[in-house]
Design an enzyme around this catalytic site. Structure first.
Site, PDB file in Angstrom:
ATOM      1  CB  SER A 124       4.055   0.844   1.145  1.00 21.22           C
ATOM      2  OG  SER A 124       3.775   2.223   0.931  1.00 21.22           O
ATOM      3  CB  CYS A 157      -3.036  11.912  -3.655  1.00 23.33           C
ATOM      4  SG  CYS A 157      -4.073  12.105  -5.115  1.00 23.33           S
TER       5      CYS A 157
END
Length: 324
Positions: A184, A148
């Site tokens: 990340s 998302c």
């Protein structure tokens, strides 16, 4: 900083961008045979996770989706996910991480049913994303689901016309140079890969150094490749970039504004403010947060999951004379 009195920076809020996406979602929702039901699973005591869960629920219900939240202990999370996988009344599942804050969370991500994974965290979706495979089936009826937050950034770039719609789909970032500060595994690396797969030259910056993500010179390769930029720091790459995207979670981090190219687009996806207010003296467009776009993308993923399922239903299959 720029002393040009004619310099103008437009700040664009996530809610403004989300409206267009929401209209697309509402249009798709009206064509479904049923109202999709999103189940949230909350198994931690993080107040931010509860706020996100409540925000997700409100946005879902306000836009015609069903939403329910199951709050359980962390040791019950696995069984709750399995039960939701087997519940025909649940169309999509979102788990509010972290729960264990270790590899056990990765395990939980993988047991969510592929057909209900609105977050795009299942192995098949992650594999497709990195391999630049955009469909789940050879007939190209079922689109792959993307995570998302990275997808929200892409939708923002589309809204800002950073994507060149004259170019073929899949190559529309050709000629763009983008800096992503954060690598990340949840957001930064997937985002760099997606942007490079769409044709951009991406410099991925992290505390460990700089990596360049591209599809090769002239975007000749099918998917991105990664080159370590030995000895490079953000100082080397940021001044070349048309777009600077940051997602550093620490509240002390501020992107060095002297590295922002005049007229660049600056987007922050961190919950913290990675840019000082003075960024407006150099940037042409500034997007300070993306949360509302992320929630809308979540609903869009849920819609797509139901559309994928309906694409396989007998009612949608072509008949012998080619009609459907």
């Amino acid at each position: 900083m720029s002393n040009d009195p004619a310099h103008f920076c437009k700040t664009i809020l996530a809610g403004t961008i989300a409206k267009g996406l929401q209209a697309e979602v509402n249009d798709g929702l009206a064509k479904l045979r049923k109202t999709p039901h999103l189940l949230g699973i909350l198994a931690n005591d993080d107040p931010a996770a509860k706020v996100y869960a409540d925000w997700t629920g409100k946005t879902a219900k306000d836009n015609g989706f069903e939403y329910s939240l199951r709050t359980v202990g962390k040791d019950d999370a696995e069984e709750t996910i399995i039960a939701a996988n087997n519940d025909d009344g649940v169309d999509g599942i979102i788990v509010y991480y972290p729960i264990f804050n270790n590899r056990q969370d990765q395990y939980l991500q993988q047991i969510v049913d592929l057909k209900k994974d609105v977050e795009g965290l299942s192995h098949q979706y992650i594999f497709n994303m990195y391999q630049n495979i955009r469909f789940l089936d050879d007939r190209q009826m079922q689109k792959s689901i993307l995570p998302c937050t990275p997808l929200a950034v892409i939708k923002i770039l589309e809204y800002l016309h950073i994507y060149n719609t004259i170019l073929p789909y899949g190559n529309r970032l050709f000629g763009r140079t983008i800096c992503v500060v954060n690598r990340s595994e949840v957001v930064g690396r997937p985002l760099a890969a997606l942007l490079a797969n769409d044709g951009a030259c991406v410099y991925s910056v992290d505390v460990t150094g700089v990596q360049q993500f591209t599809r090769g010179e002239g975007i000749r390769k099918r998917k991105h490749e990664i080159v370590e930029k030995e000895g490079w720091t953000v100082e080397n790459c940021a001044p070349m970039c048309d777009v600077v995207i940051t997602g550093v979670p620490g509240n002390k981090y501020k992107f060095p504004l002297h590295l922002v190219k005049d007229g660049a687009v600056c987007i922050n996806f961190s919950s913290e403010k990675n840019f000082a207010p003075e960024v407006k003296e150099r940037a042409s467009i500034y997007v300070p947060a993306i949360g509302k776009v992320t929630i809308t993308v979540l609903l869009r993923n849920l819609l797509r999951i139901v559309q994928n399922r309906e694409a396989l239903s007998p009612e949608s299959q072509p008949t012998a004379n080619g009609e459907s």
